[in-house]
Scaffold this motif. Structure first.
Motif, mmCIF file in Angstrom:
data_model
loop_
_atom_site.group_PDB
_atom_site.id
_atom_site.type_symbol
_atom_site.label_atom_id
_atom_site.label_comp_id
_atom_site.label_asym_id
_atom_site.label_seq_id
_atom_site.Cartn_x
_atom_site.Cartn_y
_atom_site.Cartn_z
ATOM 1 N N ASP A 104 90.863 46.285 40.797
ATOM 2 C CA ASP A 104 90.153 45.348 39.940
ATOM 3 C C ASP A 104 90.696 45.406 38.513
ATOM 4 O O ASP A 104 90.755 46.462 37.894
ATOM 5 N N MET A 105 91.100 44.274 37.991
ATOM 6 C CA MET A 105 91.661 44.150 36.640
ATOM 7 C C MET A 105 92.796 45.150 36.417
ATOM 8 O O MET A 105 92.994 45.675 35.328
ATOM 9 N N ASN A 106 93.546 45.411 37.493
ATOM 10 C CA ASN A 106 94.723 46.297 37.422
ATOM 11 C C ASN A 106 94.386 47.705 36.923
ATOM 12 O O ASN A 106 95.216 48.364 36.296
ATOM 13 N N PHE A 107 93.190 48.153 37.243
ATOM 14 C CA PHE A 107 92.780 49.506 36.850
ATOM 15 C C PHE A 107 93.771 50.556 37.340
ATOM 16 O O PHE A 107 94.093 51.509 36.631
ATOM 17 N N TYR A 108 94.294 50.382 38.552
ATOM 18 C CA TYR A 108 95.173 51.391 39.147
ATOM 19 C C TYR A 108 96.530 51.479 38.442
ATOM 20 O O TYR A 108 97.249 52.457 38.622
ATOM 21 N N ARG A 109 96.857 50.460 37.630
ATOM 22 C CA ARG A 109 98.146 50.494 36.936
ATOM 23 C C ARG A 109 98.023 50.985 35.493
ATOM 24 O O ARG A 109 99.002 51.019 34.762
#
Length: 628
Positions: free
Chosen positions: A104-109
């Protein structure tokens, strides 16, 4: 037969019970979703899950013993080398760890750092065949292929002028997806609309920068561009940028503010950066009842009019960073892009709501100018945008969640709009009004500037540090304060990453006001850069980086910090550390353990205090063939 007329409340009791059960389950699931996503309960559960996922197999007690032995100088052998497959390792941007996190919302990046005890205590080796990097300015156009043998970008983007393999080198023609013929003619076109030349614009941010050819080309115009991109499928775009000698940083615009102060950049650029400026439905965070109002009636067959919500959170974050009177350039989707009419319309509507002046739409490029004063948001707007309240510090940006409110100029003291600050290079030495946040701020600024001019002259003339020579291009100041060290190097062919420790006074805005660049960071965590990216790393007061403010207790240890310095430093690179004699003795023990050759020197005669200066060189070692 006659029909028995029962009261309505008695009809179909099983049907009503079933509907009640379905409704209760639905409400429970929705409530659980909101608890997990928008409350600390979800954060704590996610954190515990990540901790279980990321636990190292190493013994923490054994690690602690090794750290203690190294600090005391009782560990006579060098710290062991990390495995061969770790040559490009970034602890806080490790795709093997982060792939398990939320998309979600590129949290993992974004940054996600392991706990200290989960990190192996080892030295990152260079890749097989590594060579001392090509020197500046030749490096802008070519680098050694063997230093980062990643052909993916060259294979996929070579036809767009990003980079190509040629013999033992990667070469950089200067192109990009939106400017395949080179950044120079693209910049020349932008110059028809914005003052590229003449010193009006100095600090720029390039979002989703590729290999940073745009920022590299702007250097000849006197514009210092900090380029950023995440560690993504291209794997090494920021690594290529830094190897070229162009300012760059691994970063993702996701769920948090970017680690820069408010109103830092004169010019913000996105060339096919693919940032969804108006994509996320932030109303879910703001209004739980909205979900019930919009969707629950459908369960009972009731038609309710739906309303379109546009969340401008990312545009608002760009607005926080852009200096009043500054310029925003977006090139590529969704600007007049096929099948993205709605996204393009939403983007224009948000810019209008923030009172941005439309300078030009040229093909797939749009140019806006930010208003000099406060936004016109008190007028009604269709996005529910609001002004931030007084409790919001717009320059607080270290692990700070994005806000859906607009930063006002009245919330930040001082004169910092384009046109009210001096042009470059005059702004380098003029005391910025934002320094007045500190007591006697202008006097401190001027004294700091003079002090570092003396110290840098001593570094060059007495300690024989190769500042000003082609051997040193990428420089970091780990404890920059007002940026005096970087300012003293302004005439040298270097750029300096000024780092403001997140627990110290937030003076990074002063650094940007004087036309320099930098980031916030906590040195108890690894930095967001690839291994082997800096030629010289400088730190004054190294112990202060690991101490609790106002306390003698340490939050982390010098060994981990110096192992991190070693990871960032290029082979044959230089480290300069200033501190008390006692701390420098401890640093010297650790320097031996990380395979540096070090000397301890007296401070310059004009300086007061008890400081000593350690100057060290990182040795060029490689893994033996048996280690591969």
């Amino acid at each position: 037969m006659g029909h028995l007329n029962l009261p309505a409340s008695k009809r179909n009791p099983r049907q009503w019970k079933l509907l009640d059960i379905i409704s209760a389950i639905f409400f429970s699931l929705v409530l659980l979703f909101f608890l997990l996503v928008f409350t600390p309960l979800g954060d704590s559960m996610a954190a515990s899950g990540r901790q279980a996922l990321l636990l190292s197999t190493s013994d923490p007690s054994q690690r602690h013993r090794l750290v203690a032995l190294v600090e005391l100088g009782h560990h006579h052998n060098p710290i062991e080398a990390c495995p061969a497959d770790s040559v490009d390792h970034m602890p806080c941007e490790d795709p093997r760890r982060n792939s398990q996190l939320s998309r979600d919302m590129n949290f993992y990046r974004e940054r996600h750092c392991p706990l200290p005890d989960e990190m192996p205590l080892c030295l990152i080796p260079p890749p097989l065949g590594y060579k001392i990097p090509v020197q500046w300015p030749e490096s802008l156009h070519k680098i050694w292929h063997s230093n980062m043998p990643h052909n993916k970008i060259a294979d996929r983007k070579g036809h767009q002028g990003w980079m190509k393999e040629q013999g033992p080198y990667f070469i950089f023609p200067g192109g990009g997806t939106m400017f395949p013929d080179g950044a120079a003619p693209y910049i020349e076109k932008l110059g028809q609309y914005i003052p590229i030349s003449g010193g009006t614009l100095r600090t720029a941010l390039d979002m989703g920068c590729g290999v940073a050819s745009f920022g590299g080309s702007l250097l000849s115009e006197g514009i210092l561009t900090l380029s950023f991109a995440p560690r993504d499928s291209h794997k090494a775009q920021i690594q290529f940028a830094l190897e070229r000698g162009v300012p760059a940083f691994v970063l993702m615009l996701g769920t948090r503010r970017l680690p820069f102060p408010a109103f830092a950049f004169d010019f913000i650029h996105c060339s096919r950066c693919l940032i969804p400026f108006t994509a996320y439905s932030g109303f879910l965070v703001e209004c739980f009842l909205c979900v019930l109002i919009l969707y629950l009636p459908n369960l009972f067959g009731v038609n309710v009019k739906k309303y379109a919500f546009v969340d401008a959170t990312y545009f608002i974050e760009v607005d926080r960073l852009l200096r009043p009177g500054g310029y925003l350039v977006i090139s590529g989707p969704p600007v007049q892009w096929a099948k993205q009419d709605k996204e393009w319309a939403d983007l224009q509507a948000v810019a209008r709501a923030l009172c941005y002046e439309l300078i030009a739409v040229d093909g797939n490029t749009v140019i806006w100018k930010k208003p000099d004063g406060d936004s016109c948001l008190p007028n009604q707007n269709e996005f529910g945008l609001q002004l931030c309240d007084e409790s919001n510090d717009p320059s607080n940006a270290w692990y700070f969640k994005l806000r859906r409110c607009v930063t006002t100029t009245s919330s930040v003291s001082g004169k910092y709009a384009i046109g009210t600050i001096p042009k470059w290079p005059d702004r380098l030495i003029r005391g910025p009004s934002r320094a007045l946040v500190m007591k006697n701020g202008i006097d401190l600024f001027e004294a700091d500037t003079r002090r570092w001019a003396r110290r840098v002259a001593y570094y060059k003339n007495t300690l024989n540090i190769k500042l000003g020579s082609p051997a040193i291009r990428n420089v970091m100041d780990m404890n920059a304060f007002f940026g005096g060290f970087a300012a003293a190097l302004a005439s040298d062919p270097v750029w300096v990453m000024n780092v403001i420790p997140a627990r110290k006074p937030l003076t990074l805005d002063v650094i940007y006001d004087r036309g320099l660049i930098g980031v916030y960071h906590d040195w108890c965590e690894p930095f967001s850069t690839y291994p082997r990216t800096y030629d010289l790393i400088h730190v004054a007061g190294i112990e202060s980086l690991i101490k609790l403010p106002g306390s003698s207790k340490s939050r982390c240890n010098l060994v981990d910090l110096m192992v991190e310095i070693d990871r960032m430093l290029r082979p044959k690179g230089t480290v300069v550390i200033r501190d008390s004699p006692e701390i420098i003795d401890r640093v010297a023990h650790i320097a031996h353990a990380v395979r540096w050759t070090a000397t301890i020197n007296d401070k310059e005669p004009e300086s007061h205090g008890r400081e000593k200066i350690l100057v060290a060189t990182k040795t060029f070692w490689q893994l033996t063939s048996a280690s591969h």
